[in-house]
Write an enzyme that holds these catalytic residues in place. Structure first.
Site: not given
Ligand code: UD1
Ligand code: MG
Length: 456
Positions: A10, A17
């Site tokens: 992902l 940030r």
């Molecule tokens: C996510 C998890 C959380 C975990 C945390 C660990 C979910 C709902 N939550 O939260 O349980 O503790 O990661 O770091 O899964 N991304 C996409 N497309 C999107 C959204 C995100 O590709 O639409 C990717 C981001 O680029 C990133 C990863 O997914 O690599 C995590 O996304 P992020 O928004 O950081 O999730 P967290 O809120 O941190």
């Protein structure tokens, strides 16, 4: 390991940030994009497919990351981690399990991923970690028997749930044949209005698929990059681990906290590295090599017994055995130095060969040259290799002695054993042997006075 494995990375998130125009997953850690570290860990598992989900930053992500074994799926707009994995589905083998990795969690080790896969069996696997400060992470919820019952996001959690220190790393293994249905059934009725991948846990339990947690022993492996401060923290962790590997191989480091390896560094026996050196790309050091403080070496090989004194910058070069370089030498791409060559302070060498035992010890520029063995190049000598349009070659044969402050106007050849007097401009080929110099007189004016300031 298994051809029957999909990996989804992902990498579509925005990374607000980071306060940067560069997509988060392309920020470098140890000189390579975060995403490349994750892909390297994925490749170690030898999966059938690796699919990178990109979105924020558009095509810059697939353009920056190379690999014939990679496929890319666009997620636009970004509606959450569950929605992201859904975009990858058309690229995945439906009868294989799917490992979900995060492009911004770069330090996870393949060994840990293998343990997660083994622990998961045919079930759903979640890589968890216990954190000193779990703020911001999804918390792992377990029943009295310790079975995972769900993951609640920080923003959706009750105070009691927030007290849980075991968190979701985000890394998850979805069993074969289930992902499409579960992802299609996700809802976005939560604090962030997103489709959370973590909600597949409830769907798995509803389908009587076992949910297995595997707790990662080392906190650093699970750390994600959300800010420049975290990026800097992970860089230090990565560098410290590399320093420890070098120490374990017998390299002497003056201070393991003050070395940066941005690429691969291999070292023979009894190599010594002083403080604040940077190694980039592929650097290979032979036995008994010593590197002084504050050197930068990029894509360099250094043969046995060579001593590099402080403050050298060496890029794209091959350095022979028992050479002495620096302090303050600059060696540029295409330099090939034979054995026992000495390059001293403020000497620049570019695209040139220097033969055995040749020396340029002070203040010189040697470019586009072929220099034989046992040649001495005096202080202040330069090869004038550029005519404003083209580069030309200088050839200096064996045993030549070039005096100080000589200009060699290329293309030009100085024959074997010749001596070039100090201050000579050499614009025609010099035959072997003998002395060449420009005729110019030394004039002395005994009565001459320097200008003086008038007294007020
Ligand atoms: C996510 C998890 C959380 C975990 C945390 C660990 C979910 C709902 N939550 O939260 O349980 O503790 O990661 O770091 O899964 N991304 C996409 N497309 C999107 C959204 C995100 O590709 O639409 C990717 C981001 O680029 C990133 C990863 O997914 O690599 C995590 O996304 P992020 O928004 O950081 O999730 P967290 O809120 O941190
Ligand atoms: Mg995150």
């Amino acid at each position: 390991m298994t051809a029957a494995l999909n990996v989804v990375v992902l990498a579509a998130g925005m990374g607000k940030r980071m306060r940067s125009r560069l997509p988060k997953v392309l920020h470098p850690l140890a000189g390579r994009p975060l995403l490349e570290h994750v892909i390297e860990a994925a490749r170690a598992l030898k999966p059938g497919r690796i699919c990178v989900v990109y979105g924020h930053g558009g095509e810059t992500v697939p353009r920056a990351i190379q690999g014939a074994d990679l496929v890319f799926a666009l997620q636009e707009p970004q509606r959450g981690t569950g929605h992201a994995v859904q975009q990858a589905l058309p690229e995945l083998a439906p009868d294989a399990a799917t490992l979900v990795l995060y492009g911004d969690v770069p330090l996870v080790r393949p060994e840990t991923l293998t343990s997660l896969i083994e622990a998961s069996g045919d079930g759903l696997g979640v890589l968890t970690v216990a954190l000193e400060d779990p703020t911001g992470y999804g918390r792992i919820l377990r029943d009295r028997e310790g079975r995972i019952t769900g993951i609640v996001e920080d923003k959706d959690a009750s105070p009691a749930q927030r007290a849980v220190r075991e968190v979701n790393t985000g890394i998850m293994l979805l069993p074969a044949a289930r992902a499409a249905r579960w992802l299609g059934a996700l809802k976005n009725d939560n604090a962030q209005g997103e489709y959370y991948l973590t909600d597949v846990i409830g769907l798995a339990l509803g389908d009587a698929v076992p949910v297995k947690g595997f707790q990662c022993g080392s906190e650093w492996e699970a750390l994600g990059v959300n800010s420049k401060a975290q990026l800097a923290q992970l860089e230090r962790i990565f560098q410290r681990r590399q320093a420890e590997l070098l120490l374990a191989q017998g390299v002497t480091l003056a201070d393991p906290a003050r070395i940066d390896v941005r690429g691969s560094l291999s070292a023979g026996d009894d190599v010594r590295i002083d403080v604040s050196c940077v190694f980039e790309g592929s650097v290979r050091l032979g036995n008994d090599v010593s590197i002084g403080a504050n050197c930068v070496l990029s894509n360099v090989t250094v043969a046995d017994g060579t001593e590099i004194l402080p403050f050298c910058h060496i890029d794209g070069a091959e350095i022979g055995a028992r050479c002495r370089m620096g302090p303050f030498s600059r060696i540029r791409p295409g330099a090939r130095l034979g054995d026992e060559v000495h390059i001293g302070n403020f000497v620049e060498v570019k695209a040139s060969e220097l033969g055995h035992g040749s020396k340029a010890n002070h203040l010189a520029y040697v470019g586009d040259s072929v220099i034989g063995s046992n040649v001495n190049i005096g202080a202040g000598t330069i090869t004038c290799n550029f005519d404003g349009a083209y580069k030309h070659r200088t050839v200096i044969e064996d045993e030549v002695h070039i005096g100080s402050d000589v200009q060699l106007v290329a293309p030009v050849t100085v024959g074997r054993g010749a001596t070039v007097g100090a201050g000579t401009t050499v614009w025609r080929d010099v035959p072997p042997g003998g002395l060449v110099l420009n005729s110019k007189d030394q004039v002395h004016r005994p009565q001459w006075q320097r200008p003086r300031k008038k007294q007020p």
